[in-house]
Each structure stands twice: as C-alpha cells, then as structure tokens.
Design a protein around this motif. Structure first.
Motif, mmCIF file in Angstrom:
data_model
loop_
_atom_site.group_PDB
_atom_site.id
_atom_site.type_symbol
_atom_site.label_atom_id
_atom_site.label_comp_id
_atom_site.label_asym_id
_atom_site.label_seq_id
_atom_site.Cartn_x
_atom_site.Cartn_y
_atom_site.Cartn_z
ATOM 1 N N ASN A 157 51.800 32.096 42.883
ATOM 2 C CA ASN A 157 52.672 30.904 43.266
ATOM 3 C C ASN A 157 51.465 29.827 43.481
ATOM 4 N N ASP A 158 49.963 31.173 43.788
ATOM 5 C CA ASP A 158 48.536 30.350 44.494
ATOM 6 C C ASP A 158 47.604 29.246 43.560
ATOM 7 N N THR A 159 48.075 28.453 43.412
ATOM 8 C CA THR A 159 47.217 27.153 43.499
ATOM 9 C C THR A 159 45.648 26.392 43.470
ATOM 10 N N THR A 160 45.841 27.380 44.684
ATOM 11 C CA THR A 160 44.188 26.667 45.387
ATOM 12 C C THR A 160 43.775 27.520 45.409
ATOM 13 N N ARG A 161 43.618 29.058 45.348
ATOM 14 C CA ARG A 161 42.835 30.052 43.996
ATOM 15 C C ARG A 161 42.469 30.374 43.071
ATOM 16 N N PRO A 162 41.130 31.182 42.487
ATOM 17 C CA PRO A 162 42.182 31.294 40.857
ATOM 18 C C PRO A 162 42.175 31.832 40.322
ATOM 19 N N GLN A 163 44.040 32.033 41.216
ATOM 20 C CA GLN A 163 44.260 33.045 40.737
ATOM 21 C C GLN A 163 45.445 32.599 39.285
ATOM 22 N N LEU A 164 45.731 31.593 38.942
ATOM 23 C CA LEU A 164 46.856 30.553 37.689
ATOM 24 C C LEU A 164 45.845 30.380 36.952
ATOM 25 N N LEU A 165 46.200 31.017 35.821
ATOM 26 C CA LEU A 165 44.854 30.662 34.807
ATOM 27 C C LEU A 165 46.154 30.987 33.523
ATOM 28 N N ALA A 166 45.822 29.502 32.119
ATOM 29 C CA ALA A 166 46.573 29.260 31.304
ATOM 30 C C ALA A 166 45.237 29.704 30.176
ATOM 31 N N VAL A 167 46.082 31.609 29.387
ATOM 32 C CA VAL A 167 45.624 31.851 28.329
ATOM 33 C C VAL A 167 46.229 31.865 27.506
ATOM 34 N N LEU A 227 33.081 40.772 47.710
ATOM 35 C CA LEU A 227 33.138 42.662 47.701
ATOM 36 C C LEU A 227 32.699 43.456 48.337
ATOM 37 N N GLY A 228 31.170 43.311 49.023
ATOM 38 C CA GLY A 228 30.710 44.484 50.204
ATOM 39 C C GLY A 228 32.047 44.156 51.356
ATOM 40 N N GLN A 229 32.891 42.641 51.992
ATOM 41 C CA GLN A 229 34.070 43.307 52.261
ATOM 42 C C GLN A 229 35.255 43.767 52.548
ATOM 43 N N LEU A 230 35.441 44.026 51.500
ATOM 44 C CA LEU A 230 36.495 44.815 50.487
ATOM 45 C C LEU A 230 36.931 45.853 51.226
ATOM 46 N N THR A 231 37.901 46.311 50.998
ATOM 47 C CA THR A 231 37.909 47.962 51.723
ATOM 48 C C THR A 231 38.552 48.194 50.752
ATOM 49 N N VAL A 232 37.825 49.512 50.261
ATOM 50 C CA VAL A 232 37.976 50.626 49.366
ATOM 51 C C VAL A 232 39.173 51.274 49.633
ATOM 52 N N THR A 244 37.345 36.094 44.537
ATOM 53 C CA THR A 244 37.509 35.626 45.475
ATOM 54 C C THR A 244 39.558 35.850 45.757
ATOM 55 N N VAL A 245 39.984 35.838 44.749
ATOM 56 C CA VAL A 245 41.837 37.014 45.221
ATOM 57 C C VAL A 245 41.743 37.361 46.099
ATOM 58 N N LYS A 246 41.777 38.376 45.745
ATOM 59 C CA LYS A 246 41.496 40.108 46.576
ATOM 60 C C LYS A 246 40.548 39.235 48.185
ATOM 61 N N HIS A 247 39.920 38.648 47.729
ATOM 62 C CA HIS A 247 39.493 38.656 49.314
ATOM 63 C C HIS A 247 40.026 37.500 50.471
ATOM 64 N N ASP A 260 42.187 25.945 55.614
ATOM 65 C CA ASP A 260 41.606 27.588 54.666
ATOM 66 C C ASP A 260 40.923 26.449 53.802
ATOM 67 N N THR A 261 40.107 26.917 53.155
ATOM 68 C CA THR A 261 40.009 26.681 51.670
ATOM 69 C C THR A 261 39.273 27.678 51.305
ATOM 70 N N PRO A 262 39.168 28.285 49.924
ATOM 71 C CA PRO A 262 38.202 28.677 49.299
ATOM 72 C C PRO A 262 36.617 28.531 49.150
ATOM 73 N N PRO A 263 36.284 29.631 49.761
ATOM 74 C CA PRO A 263 34.062 29.049 49.521
ATOM 75 C C PRO A 263 34.399 28.797 48.247
ATOM 76 N N SER A 264 32.914 28.333 48.106
ATOM 77 C CA SER A 264 32.604 27.968 46.418
ATOM 78 C C SER A 264 32.306 28.828 45.846
ATOM 79 N N SER A 265 32.794 29.753 44.279
ATOM 80 C CA SER A 265 32.632 30.478 43.891
ATOM 81 C C SER A 265 31.576 30.615 43.297
ATOM 82 N N ASP A 266 30.195 31.829 43.578
ATOM 83 C CA ASP A 266 29.447 31.729 42.819
ATOM 84 C C ASP A 266 28.747 33.408 43.341
#
Length: 218
Positions: A145-155, A46-51, A188-191, A32-38
C-alpha cells in the motif's frame, strides 16, 4: 560600567532568553522521504543493492500482502491511486466511478475505472523472492500500500497482466519512452525496501538507465 536594574532589567533578560531559545532551536527530524528520482541517483542506488539469486516462492500468497487499505469511508488505496493518476475523475463519495486514464506502459486509454489496474511497480511475488518472505504481514502490507514511493501506478489491465511478477530483465513496457522512468522507479522502490536484485535484473536496469539524465521525465 552602568548596569541595568528594575523592570528594564527584566525586559532585557527576557529578550536575551528568547533570543537564545530561537538561536538554539533544533528542528525536529523529518520523516524519511524518497530522494528525487533521476538517472544519476538511480544508478547510484542500483549500485547499492544486493545482488542475489531469486528466492523460493514457497509459502507465497497475496494474502500475505494485505491490500487495499482503507483511505476513507467506503474507499481504499485503489481509489486514491485512480484519483491521483486520472483526469476529469468522477466520484461517488470517495469512490472513483469515472474519469480518463492513459496507461504509461502502452499508451492505452480508458474511461471506465474497471478497465484500469493498479500495478505494483515491484510485484508482490517478486518482492517475496527478493527478501519480503522474511517480513511479517504488517510490513508486507505497508509495501503493498506504499503511496509514498513510486510503487503504485494506474495502468491498462492488459499491460499489468502481461507484466505479471516479472522483473525488467523479463518484461519492459511497450512504451520505450517510459523505460527510463520505469527503471528509476523500480530501483527507488527496491532501494527503499532493501530488496535484492538478480544479476540479470541489475544488467537490464543498468541498460535502461543509460542516457537517463537529471530532470528527465520520460
């Protein structure tokens, strides 16, 4: 009709067998690979996430999200993200000891890795309140430790600490040009991890995604 026999028949049969094998070859399933983000894709996700209302913090500890995992001799995921997000990075072995980083959250620059934090796009405590409390520590470690999704970012350390465990309805990057990418990454991460969102969180994300288009890098 003339038939083929002898050595020539064997060659023809072998060729036919090889051709059938190639034609009938089925590729192995890709991981499984994450879909391209746009923007459009993020709106759909977002519409598929449970509220749901935010869960309790009862039992929460960062120790339930083991990080940073080893990625080599005497280095870990933090080093990997610093190296990925930095420029002119200097290494000692595989440890990052110098370089240049620009924080997309606030535009601040740093030349010392000690001044850089690795932000979890979806904070660990937020994940806990969104469903991660039901995971085991191994899965929570995978998330942390998820380095595949955009979960980790140096800020910048200051922006990461100002953000804390807040969701986009409570905190947004000072750099408004990054809002689109921020919302896309959050969704993307939450989905992928099947985490819930609050109604206020969803409304904020919807607002941030307005105007985002395919290929928008801001």
């Amino acid at each position: 009709m003339r038939t083929t026999s002898g050595p020539r028949a064997a060659v023809v049969a072998l060729a036919a067998t090889l051709a059938l094998g190639v034609a009938g070859c089925v590729p192995q399933d890709e991981p499984d690979t994450p879909p391209s983000s746009d923007g459009g894709n993020a709106v759909q996700q977002l519409g598929q996430l449970t509220v749901a209302t935010a869960g309790s913090m009862k039992g929460y500890s960062r120790d339930h999200f083991p990080h940073w995992r080893d990625t080599g001799k005497n280095c870990d995921v933090r080093d990997s993200i610093l190296q990925r997000d930095g420029k002119d990075v200097k290494l000692s072995g595989c440890n990052v000891v110098g370089g240049r980083w620009e924080s997309v959250y606030d535009g601040r620059s740093a030349a010392d890795p000690a001044d850089v934090d690795i932000d979890h796009m979806v904070p660990l405590a937020n994940a806990w309140r969104s469903g991660a409390d039901e995971w085991d520590d191994r899965k929570r470690g995978d998330f942390a430790n998820d380095t595949t999704r955009p979960q980790l970012l140096a800020v910048s350390a200051s922006s990461n600490r100002a953000k804390g465990d807040q969701d986009p309805s409570q905190w947004k990057p000072a750099n408004r040009e990054y809002w689109c990418k921020y919302a896309e990454s959050w969704v993307t991460v939450k989905h992928y991890w099947r985490l819930t969102v609050t109604s206020a969180e969803k409304a904020a994300l919807t607002d941030m995604l307005e105007g985002c288009t395919v290929g928008n890098e801001s």
